[in-house]
Enzyme design. Structure first.
Site, short mmCIF file in Angstrom:
data_model
loop_
_atom_site.label_atom_id
_atom_site.label_comp_id
_atom_site.label_asym_id
_atom_site.label_seq_id
_atom_site.Cartn_x
_atom_site.Cartn_y
_atom_site.Cartn_z
N LYS A 53 -2.44 -11.08 1.68
CA LYS A 53 -3.23 -10.18 0.58
C LYS A 53 -3.18 -9.90 -0.97
CE LYS A 53 -3.95 -7.48 5.11
NZ LYS A 53 -3.30 -6.36 6.39
N GLN A 97 0.55 -1.44 6.81
CA GLN A 97 0.88 -3.01 8.24
C GLN A 97 1.01 -2.64 9.51
OE1 GLN A 97 -1.18 -5.69 6.56
NE2 GLN A 97 -1.00 -5.87 9.16
N ASP A 120 -7.12 1.37 3.43
CA ASP A 120 -7.55 0.94 4.94
C ASP A 120 -8.42 2.03 5.86
OD1 ASP A 120 -6.31 -1.09 5.94
OD2 ASP A 120 -4.42 -0.57 6.03
N1 GUN Z 1 -3.56 -5.07 11.04
C1 GUN Z 1 -4.07 -5.47 11.90
N2 GUN Z 1 -5.68 -5.02 10.57
C2 GUN Z 1 -5.25 -3.91 9.85
C3 GUN Z 1 -5.97 -3.70 8.40
O1 GUN Z 1 -7.29 -3.73 8.51
N3 GUN Z 1 -5.08 -3.25 7.76
C4 GUN Z 1 -3.69 -2.71 8.42
N4 GUN Z 1 -3.28 -2.06 7.32
N5 GUN Z 1 -3.68 -3.07 9.45
C5 GUN Z 1 -4.30 -3.71 9.94
#
Ligand code: GUN
Length: 288
Positions: A53, A97, A120
């Site tokens: 990311k 995350q 998110d």
């Molecule tokens: N863990 C797995 N997919 C995601 C996501 O799209 N966002 C976040 N914050 N954590 C994740």
């Protein structure tokens, strides 16, 4: 039937390219869109996602900051970090995350994220807006699936979309987005009876169960579109989706590979959400 393999990397590249002029426009007004990423603990998969990311942000000229907290970090420490990012004018998007360690209540952390910076789309208010048909910031993975289907020219109106998996991250928001596109939507999950009979009804099948090769070719109707959201690590270290890919090739009309399918789109949508959040925050500051 010849299965078209959907190239998620190419779609993601196109999404990123489309962001460039918007990033340039923001920069010309002195705004560099910024993403704050919080990682708690040392889950290797989470670490890898967070790294990619950060890289993706740099590629499109976004500012990003990563905060690594110890696996033992308290809920209060995580909340403190979120509050600091809420108050930071250089940060327009916040991503914590998941999963979080068990002693940290995920709903408390998500509730603390500023609504305007919730890239998110996990905050209950953003979830509610999506559910009532007024999407604002939308979860990245399902948003990426819809963009990919649209870019492939796959019409969703009136078609039966079957989602396997009911998570807050993918299954539930996926259903809301597909409903918004006028699909007929079925959500199934690990407790669903006669799962194969349900999945075989799908014009569009979305697999988001988190179990390697769970969906076999016998569960897929000839000519269906198969979208694989799963990323599972096999004992030999290789990655596998939730779909037994080899057994749907020649059966599905379209299928996404793992890796190189939904994953790159998720990251592209995170960038898109961050740019959108920055545009809105900059607009509200009266500089438009
Ligand atoms: N863990 C797995 N997919 C995601 C996501 O799209 N966002 C976040 N914050 N954590 C994740």
């Amino acid at each position: 039937m010849n299965t078209k393999v959907i190239d998620g990397k190419a779609h993601a590249r196109a999404v990123r390219e489309a962001l460039r002029p918007r990033v340039d426009a923001l920069k010309s007004r002195g705004v560099v869109p910024g993403l704050g990423v919080v990682l708690v603990g040392d889950n290797p998969a989470s670490r890898a996602y967070v790294r990619s990311k950060g890289r993706a942000c740099a590629e499109v000229g976004l500012h990003s900051e990563q905060y690594d907290l110890q696996p033992t970090a308290s809920e209060a420490e995580v909340l403190e970090r979120v509050h600091a990012l809420n108050a930071d004018a250089r940060i327009h998007g916040i991503m914590v995350q998941l999963p979080l360690p068990e002693h940290v209540r995920v709903e408390r952390v998500i509730d603390a994220i500023s609504l305007a910076k919730d890239v998110d789309g996990f905050h209950p208010q953003n979830v509610g807006l999506l559910a009532t048909g007024h999407p604002n910031l939308v979860p990245c993975t399902p948003a990426g699936v819809v963009v990919m289907l649209e870019r492939e020219g796959i019409d969703l109106q009136g078609r039966h979309a079957v989602i396997v998996g009911r998570s807050n991250i993918v299954g539930k928001p996926m259903a809301m987005l597909l409903l918004q596109k006028n699909a007929t939507v079925t959500i199934c999950h690990s407790k669903s009876r006669a799962l194969a009979a349900l999945t075989r009804q799908a014009d569009v099948l979305v697999a988001a169960v988190g179990r390697a090769k769970f969906i076999g070719g016998d569960m897929v109707r000839e000519g269906a579109v198969v979208i694989d959201v799963g990323i599972n690590r096999l004992p030999d270290g290789k990655l596998a989706g939730d779909v037994d890919y080899a057994s749907v090739l020649g059966r599905a009309s379209h299928a996404t590979p793992v890796p190189g399918g939904v994953g790159p789109m998720t990251i592209a949508m995170l960038l898109a959400n961050t740019v959108y959040a920055a545009e809105r925050i900059a607009g509200k500051m009266g500089s438009e």
